[in-house]
Design a protein around this motif. Structure first.
Motif, PDB file in Angstrom:
ATOM      1  N   GLU A  70       0.838  -1.200   0.000  1.00  0.00           N
ATOM      2  CA  GLU A  70       0.000   0.000   0.000  1.00  0.00           C
ATOM      3  C   GLU A  70       0.873   1.251   0.000  1.00  0.00           C
ATOM      4  O   GLU A  70       0.628   2.205  -0.758  1.00  0.00           O
ATOM      5  CB  GLU A  70      -0.910   0.003   1.231  1.00  0.00           C
ATOM      6  N   ALA A  71       1.877   1.265   0.860  1.00  0.00           N
ATOM      7  CA  ALA A  71       2.743   2.446   0.959  1.00  0.00           C
ATOM      8  C   ALA A  71       3.498   2.679  -0.344  1.00  0.00           C
ATOM      9  O   ALA A  71       3.600   3.817  -0.822  1.00  0.00           O
ATOM     10  CB  ALA A  71       3.727   2.270   2.119  1.00  0.00           C
ATOM     11  N   PHE A  72       4.013   1.601  -0.930  1.00  0.00           N
ATOM     12  CA  PHE A  72       4.756   1.761  -2.176  1.00  0.00           C
ATOM     13  C   PHE A  72       3.829   2.158  -3.322  1.00  0.00           C
ATOM     14  O   PHE A  72       4.184   2.988  -4.163  1.00  0.00           O
ATOM     15  CB  PHE A  72       5.501   0.470  -2.514  1.00  0.00           C
ATOM     16  N   PHE A  73       2.619   1.610  -3.352  1.00  0.00           N
ATOM     17  CA  PHE A  73       1.679   1.966  -4.421  1.00  0.00           C
ATOM     18  C   PHE A  73       1.306   3.438  -4.357  1.00  0.00           C
ATOM     19  O   PHE A  73       1.196   4.101  -5.387  1.00  0.00           O
ATOM     20  CB  PHE A  73       0.416   1.110  -4.344  1.00  0.00           C
ATOM     21  N   ASP A  74       1.094   3.972  -3.152  1.00  0.00           N
ATOM     22  CA  ASP A  74       0.774   5.391  -3.025  1.00  0.00           C
ATOM     23  C   ASP A  74       1.885   6.249  -3.633  1.00  0.00           C
ATOM     24  O   ASP A  74       1.624   7.232  -4.340  1.00  0.00           O
ATOM     25  CB  ASP A  74       0.571   5.757  -1.555  1.00  0.00           C
ATOM     26  N   ALA A  75       3.136   5.859  -3.346  1.00  0.00           N
ATOM     27  CA  ALA A  75       4.258   6.625  -3.883  1.00  0.00           C
ATOM     28  C   ALA A  75       4.360   6.472  -5.395  1.00  0.00           C
ATOM     29  O   ALA A  75       4.601   7.448  -6.119  1.00  0.00           O
ATOM     30  CB  ALA A  75       5.560   6.161  -3.212  1.00  0.00           C
ATOM     31  N   VAL A  76       4.162   5.250  -5.881  1.00  0.00           N
ATOM     32  CA  VAL A  76       4.252   5.003  -7.318  1.00  0.00           C
ATOM     33  C   VAL A  76       3.131   5.724  -8.058  1.00  0.00           C
ATOM     34  O   VAL A  76       3.352   6.339  -9.111  1.00  0.00           O
ATOM     35  CB  VAL A  76       4.199   3.489  -7.600  1.00  0.00           C
ATOM     36  N   ALA A  77       1.919   5.676  -7.512  1.00  0.00           N
ATOM     37  CA  ALA A  77       0.790   6.335  -8.161  1.00  0.00           C
ATOM     38  C   ALA A  77       1.023   7.832  -8.262  1.00  0.00           C
ATOM     39  O   ALA A  77       0.752   8.455  -9.297  1.00  0.00           O
ATOM     40  CB  ALA A  77      -0.505   6.048  -7.398  1.00  0.00           C
ATOM     41  N   ALA A  78       1.543   8.426  -7.192  1.00  0.00           N
ATOM     42  CA  ALA A  78       1.846   9.861  -7.222  1.00  0.00           C
ATOM     43  C   ALA A  78       2.936  10.164  -8.243  1.00  0.00           C
ATOM     44  O   ALA A  78       2.856  11.154  -8.987  1.00  0.00           O
ATOM     45  CB  ALA A  78       2.266  10.336  -5.832  1.00  0.00           C
ATOM     46  N   GLY A  79       3.938   9.299  -8.307  1.00  0.00           N
ATOM     47  CA  GLY A  79       5.011   9.505  -9.278  1.00  0.00           C
ATOM     48  C   GLY A  79       4.537   9.386 -10.708  1.00  0.00           C
ATOM     49  O   GLY A  79       4.869  10.212 -11.568  1.00  0.00           O
ATOM     50  N   PHE A  80       3.737   8.363 -10.978  1.00  0.00           N
ATOM     51  CA  PHE A  80       3.199   8.182 -12.326  1.00  0.00           C
ATOM     52  C   PHE A  80       2.299   9.355 -12.710  1.00  0.00           C
ATOM     53  O   PHE A  80       2.297   9.789 -13.860  1.00  0.00           O
ATOM     54  CB  PHE A  80       2.423   6.870 -12.416  1.00  0.00           C
ATOM     55  N   ALA A  81       1.516   9.859 -11.739  1.00  0.00           N
ATOM     56  CA  ALA A  81       0.647  10.992 -12.024  1.00  0.00           C
ATOM     57  C   ALA A  81       1.476  12.220 -12.395  1.00  0.00           C
ATOM     58  O   ALA A  81       1.136  12.967 -13.330  1.00  0.00           O
ATOM     59  CB  ALA A  81      -0.230  11.306 -10.813  1.00  0.00           C
ATOM     60  N   GLY A  82       2.587  12.427 -11.672  1.00  0.00           N
ATOM     61  CA  GLY A  82       3.458  13.546 -11.998  1.00  0.00           C
ATOM     62  C   GLY A  82       4.089  13.408 -13.371  1.00  0.00           C
ATOM     63  O   GLY A  82       4.184  14.371 -14.132  1.00  0.00           O
ATOM     64  N   ILE A  83       4.521  12.202 -13.710  1.00  0.00           N
ATOM     65  CA  ILE A  83       5.104  11.956 -15.027  1.00  0.00           C
ATOM     66  C   ILE A  83       4.071  12.202 -16.118  1.00  0.00           C
ATOM     67  O   ILE A  83       4.357  12.824 -17.148  1.00  0.00           O
ATOM     68  CB  ILE A  83       5.653  10.520 -15.099  1.00  0.00           C
ATOM     69  N   ALA A  84       2.840  11.711 -15.894  1.00  0.00           N
ATOM     70  CA  ALA A  84       1.783  11.880 -16.891  1.00  0.00           C
ATOM     71  C   ALA A  84       1.467  13.359 -17.096  1.00  0.00           C
ATOM     72  O   ALA A  84       1.273  13.820 -18.230  1.00  0.00           O
ATOM     73  CB  ALA A  84       0.530  11.124 -16.461  1.00  0.00           C
ATOM     74  N   GLY A  85       1.417  14.113 -15.994  1.00  0.00           N
ATOM     75  CA  GLY A  85       1.144  15.543 -16.108  1.00  0.00           C
ATOM     76  C   GLY A  85       2.241  16.266 -16.877  1.00  0.00           C
ATOM     77  O   GLY A  85       1.963  17.114 -17.729  1.00  0.00           O
ATOM     78  N   ALA A  86       3.500  15.926 -16.591  1.00  0.00           N
ATOM     79  CA  ALA A  86       4.611  16.554 -17.307  1.00  0.00           C
ATOM     80  C   ALA A  86       4.588  16.178 -18.782  1.00  0.00           C
ATOM     81  O   ALA A  86       4.867  17.018 -19.654  1.00  0.00           O
ATOM     82  CB  ALA A  86       5.935  16.129 -16.665  1.00  0.00           C
ATOM     83  N   ALA A  87       4.236  14.934 -19.077  1.00  0.00           N
ATOM     84  CA  ALA A  87       4.170  14.492 -20.471  1.00  0.00           C
ATOM     85  C   ALA A  87       3.091  15.245 -21.231  1.00  0.00           C
ATOM     86  O   ALA A  87       3.289  15.652 -22.384  1.00  0.00           O
ATOM     87  CB  ALA A  87       3.914  12.990 -20.529  1.00  0.00           C
ATOM     88  N   ARG A  88       1.938  15.450 -20.584  1.00  0.00           N
ATOM     89  CA  ARG A  88       0.868  16.201 -21.246  1.00  0.00           C
ATOM     90  C   ARG A  88       1.300  17.636 -21.506  1.00  0.00           C
ATOM     91  O   ARG A  88       1.000  18.220 -22.550  1.00  0.00           O
ATOM     92  CB  ARG A  88      -0.392  16.187 -20.374  1.00  0.00           C
ATOM     93  N   ALA A  89       1.990  18.223 -20.533  1.00  0.00           N
ATOM     94  CA  ALA A  89       2.431  19.608 -20.703  1.00  0.00           C
ATOM     95  C   ALA A  89       3.434  19.724 -21.853  1.00  0.00           C
ATOM     96  O   ALA A  89       3.375  20.648 -22.663  1.00  0.00           O
ATOM     97  CB  ALA A  89       3.039  20.124 -19.397  1.00  0.00           C
ATOM     98  N   LEU A  90       4.368  18.760 -21.945  1.00  0.00           N
ATOM     99  CA  LEU A  90       5.367  18.806 -23.003  1.00  0.00           C
ATOM    100  C   LEU A  90       4.753  18.573 -24.379  1.00  0.00           C
ATOM    101  O   LEU A  90       5.220  19.104 -25.378  1.00  0.00           O
ATOM    102  CB  LEU A  90       6.456  17.757 -22.735  1.00  0.00           C
ATOM    103  N   ARG A  91       3.672  17.783 -24.415  1.00  0.00           N
ATOM    104  CA  ARG A  91       2.972  17.542 -25.680  1.00  0.00           C
ATOM    105  C   ARG A  91       2.093  18.728 -26.046  1.00  0.00           C
ATOM    106  O   ARG A  91       1.530  18.774 -27.132  1.00  0.00           O
ATOM    107  CB  ARG A  91       2.087  16.287 -25.587  1.00  0.00           C
ATOM    108  N   GLY A  92       1.929  19.673 -25.112  1.00  0.00           N
ATOM    109  CA  GLY A  92       1.064  20.805 -25.389  1.00  0.00           C
ATOM    110  C   GLY A  92      -0.396  20.483 -25.272  1.00  0.00           C
ATOM    111  O   GLY A  92      -1.252  21.199 -25.783  1.00  0.00           O
ATOM    112  N   ALA A  93      -0.728  19.392 -24.596  1.00  0.00           N
ATOM    113  CA  ALA A  93      -2.129  18.972 -24.460  1.00  0.00           C
ATOM    114  C   ALA A  93      -2.639  19.415 -23.108  1.00  0.00           C
ATOM    115  O   ALA A  93      -2.127  19.004 -22.070  1.00  0.00           O
ATOM    116  CB  ALA A  93      -2.238  17.441 -24.575  1.00  0.00           C
ATOM    117  N   ALA A  94      -3.646  20.271 -23.104  1.00  0.00           N
ATOM    118  CA  ALA A  94      -4.239  20.731 -21.849  1.00  0.00           C
ATOM    119  C   ALA A  94      -5.001  19.598 -21.183  1.00  0.00           C
ATOM    120  O   ALA A  94      -5.586  18.749 -21.857  1.00  0.00           O
ATOM    121  CB  ALA A  94      -5.192  21.893 -22.122  1.00  0.00           C
TER     122      ALA A  94
END
Length: 300
Positions: A70-94
């Motif tokens: 559970e503890a590791f999943f919370d950290a991984v989920a937050a990390g993946f969410a941050g990566i996804a957000g950065a990827a969307r920003a770099l693609r120029g997709a709002a």
């Protein structure tokens, strides 16, 4: 060669773990990542060996996360969410908002109690909820998905069944005590009854329909009409009368002892709850994610 400043586990194993933890299923994770369940199991085992502790409990036909998992999943989920957000920003997709519609009763008693799991998995998700006890028109309103009760066939919409239901009489403990035994249809017919009035979704039953289907002879009933099921539940909790309990909506209140089931009589609902979308407009990736989660939540 310089050493990496990050002490990271194998990232391929982390990806397999994230999918398995999010779905609590090695088989579903395998389908998502287009590999075999055995491959997911090997990657998870590899990660557990790296940590030196189990991340999943392997139970009969299912898995669940350990505290470490559970503890590791919370950290991984937050990390993946941050990566996804950065990827969307770099693609120029709002980031795109997703809007779901439902009645107040579905929102309060079925959807909202389950949303903590959704936000835990997808903390970056932007979700808007349109609530109306009138039928939501997806062709006129900006609504991506809606939970609708009926037979599953509506012009211009695609529908996917979420769950069926069953209906039985309930009341507050105080009301049941004051009225005495309410075990038969005759007992119910003589009691104050909270009924949903003119505003009903397709196929919703009122007390006269339920009584007739349950086999009671036709007779005048003492009906207190309320045009919102969510408000009707509040009236029942307040001891104002007996209510037709739709199991998917009020089972938690029955389990908590706030409402009592009055008789053994019950009937299946004449329709089911469906997830609907416009047939002429494809869903965004975010809406597809919400659709998949709703399907999973209904199955559980």
């Amino acid at each position: 060669m310089s050493k990496s400043p990050h002490d990271l586990p194998p990232l391929s194993a982390v990806a397999a773990f994230e999918a398995a933890a999010r779905r609590l299923s090695f088989k579903q994770a395998a389908g998502e990542l287009n590999v075999t369940p055995a491959a997911i199991s090997r990657q998870v085992r590899r990660l557990e060996e790296w940590f030196g502790r189990p991340l999943f409990r392997r139970l009969h036909r299912r898995v669940e996360l350990t505290e470490a998992g559970e503890a590791f999943f919370d950290a991984v989920a937050a990390g993946f969410a941050g990566i996804a957000g950065a990827a969307r920003a770099l693609r120029g997709a709002a980031e795109e908002d997703v809007t779901i519609g439902s009645t107040a009763a579905v929102a309060r008693f079925w959807l909202v109690p389950r949303l903590h799991d959704f936000w835990r998995r997808y903390p970056e998700f932007q979700l808007h909820h349109v609530i109306s006890d009138f039928m939501i028109d997806l062709t006129q309103q900006r609504v991506d998905l809606a939970v609708r009760f009926g037979q599953g066939q509506w012009p211009g919409l695609e529908s996917q069944m979420l769950f069926a239901d069953r209906i039985y009489p309930v009341a507050s403990p105080e009301f049941a005590f004051e009225r005495g035994p309410l075990r038969t249809l005759d007992d119910l017919a003589a009691a104050p009854l909270i009924d949903i009035g003119a505003v009903r979704e397709e196929g919703w039953l009122g007390w006269p329909d339920w009584m007739r289907t349950a086999g009671a002879p036709a007779r005048p009933l003492r009906l207190n009409r309320i045009n919102s099921y969510a408000i009707a539940v509040e009236a029942a909790l307040d001891g104002q009368g007996a209510l037709l309990g739709w199991h998917s909506m009020i089972s938690g209140l029955v389990e908590a002892g706030r409402l009592l089931r009055l008789t053994e009589h019950e009937i299946p609902s004449p329709g089911a709850y469906f997830l609907v979308r416009r047939a002429d407009r494809p869903l965004s990736a975010e809406a597809q994610l919400l659709q998949a989660w709703l399907t999973e939540a209904a199955a559980q």
